[in-house]
Write an enzyme that holds these catalytic residues in place. Structure first.
Site, PDB file in Angstrom:
ATOM      1  N   CYS A   1     -11.110   0.006   2.517  1.00  0.00           N
ATOM      2  CA  CYS A   1     -10.554  -0.346   3.825  1.00  0.00           C
ATOM      3  C   CYS A   1      -9.909   0.880   4.468  1.00  0.00           C
ATOM      4  CB  CYS A   1      -9.521  -1.458   3.687  1.00  0.00           C
ATOM      5  SG  CYS A   1     -10.295  -3.045   3.374  1.00  0.00           S
TER       6      CYS A   1
ATOM      7  N   GLU B   1      -4.968   3.386   6.087  1.00  0.00           N
ATOM      8  CA  GLU B   1      -4.711   3.310   4.646  1.00  0.00           C
ATOM      9  C   GLU B   1      -5.197   4.630   4.026  1.00  0.00           C
ATOM     10  OE1 GLU B   1      -5.648  -0.581   2.686  1.00  0.00           O
ATOM     11  OE2 GLU B   1      -6.793   0.668   1.309  1.00  0.00           O
TER      12      GLU B   1
ATOM     13  N   ARG C   1       0.819  -1.233   0.000  1.00  0.00           N
ATOM     14  CA  ARG C   1       0.000   0.000   0.000  1.00  0.00           C
ATOM     15  C   ARG C   1       0.844   1.271   0.000  1.00  0.00           C
ATOM     16  NH1 ARG C   1      -2.409  -3.604  -1.125  1.00  0.00           N
ATOM     17  NH2 ARG C   1      -4.366  -4.417  -0.312  1.00  0.00           N
TER      18      ARG C   1
HETATM   19  N1  EPU Z   1     -12.750 -10.669   9.009  1.00  0.00           N
HETATM   20  C1  EPU Z   1     -13.437 -10.752  10.180  1.00  0.00           C
HETATM   21  N2  EPU Z   1     -14.335  -9.754  10.477  1.00  0.00           N
HETATM   22  C2  EPU Z   1     -14.553  -8.706   9.649  1.00  0.00           C
HETATM   23  C3  EPU Z   1     -13.823  -8.626   8.445  1.00  0.00           C
HETATM   24  C4  EPU Z   1     -12.907  -9.632   8.149  1.00  0.00           C
HETATM   25  O1  EPU Z   1     -13.275 -11.679  10.970  1.00  0.00           O
HETATM   26  O2  EPU Z   1     -15.375  -7.854   9.981  1.00  0.00           O
HETATM   27  C5  EPU Z   1     -11.819 -11.770   8.663  1.00  0.00           C
HETATM   28  C6  EPU Z   1     -12.326 -12.546   7.456  1.00  0.00           C
HETATM   29  O3  EPU Z   1     -13.216 -13.535   7.811  1.00  0.00           O
HETATM   30  C7  EPU Z   1     -11.036 -13.082   6.880  1.00  0.00           C
HETATM   31  C8  EPU Z   1     -10.004 -12.024   7.223  1.00  0.00           C
HETATM   32  O4  EPU Z   1     -10.564 -11.230   8.273  1.00  0.00           O
HETATM   33  O5  EPU Z   1     -10.680 -14.270   7.514  1.00  0.00           O
HETATM   34  C9  EPU Z   1      -9.619 -11.140   6.036  1.00  0.00           C
HETATM   35  O6  EPU Z   1     -10.794 -10.506   5.541  1.00  0.00           O
HETATM   36  P1  EPU Z   1     -11.046 -10.281   3.978  1.00  0.00           P
HETATM   37  O7  EPU Z   1     -10.933 -11.583   3.269  1.00  0.00           O
HETATM   38  O8  EPU Z   1     -12.300  -9.537   3.847  1.00  0.00           O
HETATM   39  O9  EPU Z   1      -9.821  -9.441   3.486  1.00  0.00           O
HETATM   40  P2  EPU Z   1      -9.144  -8.119   4.077  1.00  0.00           P
HETATM   41  O10 EPU Z   1      -7.724  -8.475   4.384  1.00  0.00           O
HETATM   42  O11 EPU Z   1      -9.946  -7.545   5.183  1.00  0.00           O
HETATM   43  C10 EPU Z   1      -8.239  -7.235   1.796  1.00  0.00           C
HETATM   44  C11 EPU Z   1      -8.041  -5.838   1.255  1.00  0.00           C
HETATM   45  C12 EPU Z   1      -9.334  -5.358   0.623  1.00  0.00           C
HETATM   46  C13 EPU Z   1      -9.795  -6.306  -0.468  1.00  0.00           C
HETATM   47  C14 EPU Z   1      -9.991  -7.696   0.176  1.00  0.00           C
HETATM   48  C15 EPU Z   1     -10.430  -8.780  -0.806  1.00  0.00           C
HETATM   49  C16 EPU Z   1      -6.463  -4.651   2.717  1.00  0.00           C
HETATM   50  C17 EPU Z   1      -6.310  -3.660   3.815  1.00  0.00           C
HETATM   51  N3  EPU Z   1      -7.723  -4.931   2.355  1.00  0.00           N
HETATM   52  O12 EPU Z   1      -9.202  -7.129   2.848  1.00  0.00           O
HETATM   53  O13 EPU Z   1      -9.042  -4.104   0.015  1.00  0.00           O
HETATM   54  O14 EPU Z   1     -10.987  -5.890  -1.080  1.00  0.00           O
HETATM   55  O15 EPU Z   1      -8.728  -8.116   0.762  1.00  0.00           O
HETATM   56  O16 EPU Z   1      -9.464  -9.026  -1.743  1.00  0.00           O
HETATM   57  O17 EPU Z   1      -5.478  -5.141   2.180  1.00  0.00           O
HETATM   58  C18 EPU Z   1      -9.094  -1.721   0.254  1.00  0.00           C
HETATM   59  O18 EPU Z   1      -7.858  -1.753   0.181  1.00  0.00           O
HETATM   60  O19 EPU Z   1      -9.729  -0.651   0.263  1.00  0.00           O
HETATM   61  C19 EPU Z   1      -9.796  -2.984   0.330  1.00  0.00           C
HETATM   62  C20 EPU Z   1     -11.057  -3.018   0.689  1.00  0.00           C
END
Ligand code: EPU
Length: 309
Positions: free
Chosen positions: A233, A304, A181
């Site tokens: 995010c 972010e 990022r």
């Molecule tokens: N989770 C929870 N509770 C929540 C949200 C997530 O327990 O409220 C858990 C999920 O169950 C999962 C883990 O956290 O096991 C990761 O969650 P998720 O798969 O949604 O991915 P993320 O790491 O939260 C990243 C990117 C997103 C992108 C998604 C999908 C970052 C900061 N975020 O989210 O990017 O859409 O993967 O590919 O890297 C953004 O950058 O604006 C963004 C939304």
């Protein structure tokens, strides 16, 4: 006459209908929050944008260059000086084939989503990871935006930027320092302004690219609050084992409200605007999430989104 008055007069005379005064920034951020910019200008030609940036910089008037406003939390007090938005610049996308590789060159003010759609329409693989990332190409590259399946650094091969001396310059990918990022301009503050970017994509079967896109969007719709204003995010993931959303969720903050701002009950790393949230409401929730996660897990969450005070 003060410098800002001179700039105000020059912009009104030269760029007439592209210039607005005391323009509410909530009209230009995906959070739909933010107070007025003293001077807001949205040129339709790249050459005009360059002239404006160079003239305002030389006059030592504060300048903020924005894309789709998808990663900005702008103070309710607004912004002093000039804000220039690149989103109205005539969109240009060209594609050059070399065997199976296609280099797509696109203007920085084009929405990331529109570039993804261009790739799908032309059967080009490589861009689908960015589907649903809000904002413009320029904004996405300047923070190396990404998802679980890829990030901008995987596809960008070069940039055309306006450097600190006001000159357009091509930069090869090998001279760009991307990390999680982040795109590092090696001490240049503010960094150069991105005007065009080259992406290396691969010729593929249009149906396969389209089907993959549908799956990615479906997954996103299920797990993220896509229909409410947000900035994507809010926090970077501290590490792969500790995604910010999971930590905030475990800290018991899902659904927490301050005014019309809310930590999403669908995905805890999103703050949504449920109506008339103020930037200060969002900021309070950011501080609360940071505090609770630090207390509970001894992990510091880093935003972010960029906070503009
Ligand atoms: N989770 C929870 N509770 C929540 C949200 C997530 O327990 O409220 C858990 C999920 O169950 C999962 C883990 O956290 O096991 C990761 O969650 P998720 O798969 O949604 O991915 P993320 O790491 O939260 C990243 C990117 C997103 C992108 C998604 C999908 C970052 C900061 N975020 O989210 O990017 O859409 O993967 O590919 O890297 C953004 O950058 O604006 C963004 C939304």
């Amino acid at each position: 006459m003060t410098d800002i008055t001179k700039i105000k007069n020059w912009l009104s005379e030269t760029y007439k209908e592209s210039v607005r005064f005391d323009e509410p920034m909530r009209r230009h951020t995906t959070f739909r929050t933010g107070g007025p910019a003293d001077i807001f200008v949205q040129p339709s030609e790249k050459t005009d944008a360059i002239e404006i940036i160079n003239t305002v910089s030389q006059a030592s008037v504060p300048l903020l260059v924005i894309g789709g406003g998808s990663n900005l939390l702008i103070s309710d007090n607004g912004i002093r000086g000039v804000v220039i938005s690149l989103t109205e610049i005539r969109p240009e996308i060209t594609a050059t084939e070399t065997g199976n590789t296609v280099t797509v060159t696109a203007g920085a003010g084009i929405k990331t989503h529109d570039l993804c759609r261009f790739a799908i329409k032309n059967g080009l693989a490589g861009m689908n990871f960015a589907l649903g990332i809000p904002g413009t190409i320029g904004g996405a590259i300047s923070m190396n935006a990404g998802t679980a399946t890829g990030e901008m650094k995987d596809v960008v091969t070069g940039l055309t930027v306006l450097n600190g001396s006001g000159v357009l310059k091509n930069i090869d990918k090998n001279d760009l320092i991307f990390s999680y990022r982040k795109l590092d301009w090696q001490g240049a503050e503010p960094g150069p302004v991105i005007f065009d970017a080259d992406f290396r994509l691969t010729k593929s079967d249009p149906k396969a690219v389209g089907d993959e896109a549908d799956k990615i969007l479906e997954r996103r719709r299920k797990s993220q609050p896509v229909s409410l204003p947000s900035a994507g995010c809010i926090f970077k993931n501290p590490d792969p084992e500790n995604p910010a959303g999971k930590l905030i969720d475990l800290a018991g903050l899902k659904g927490m409200r301050k005014g019309d701002a809310q930590i999403s009950d669908r995905h805890a790393n999103f703050i949504v605007n449920r109506g008339n949230a103020k930037s200060s409401d969002i900021e309070e929730l950011i501080l609360l999430a940071q505090k609770r996660v630090l207390e509970r897990f001894n992990i510091r969450l880093e935003t972010e989104v960029k906070i503009v005070e």
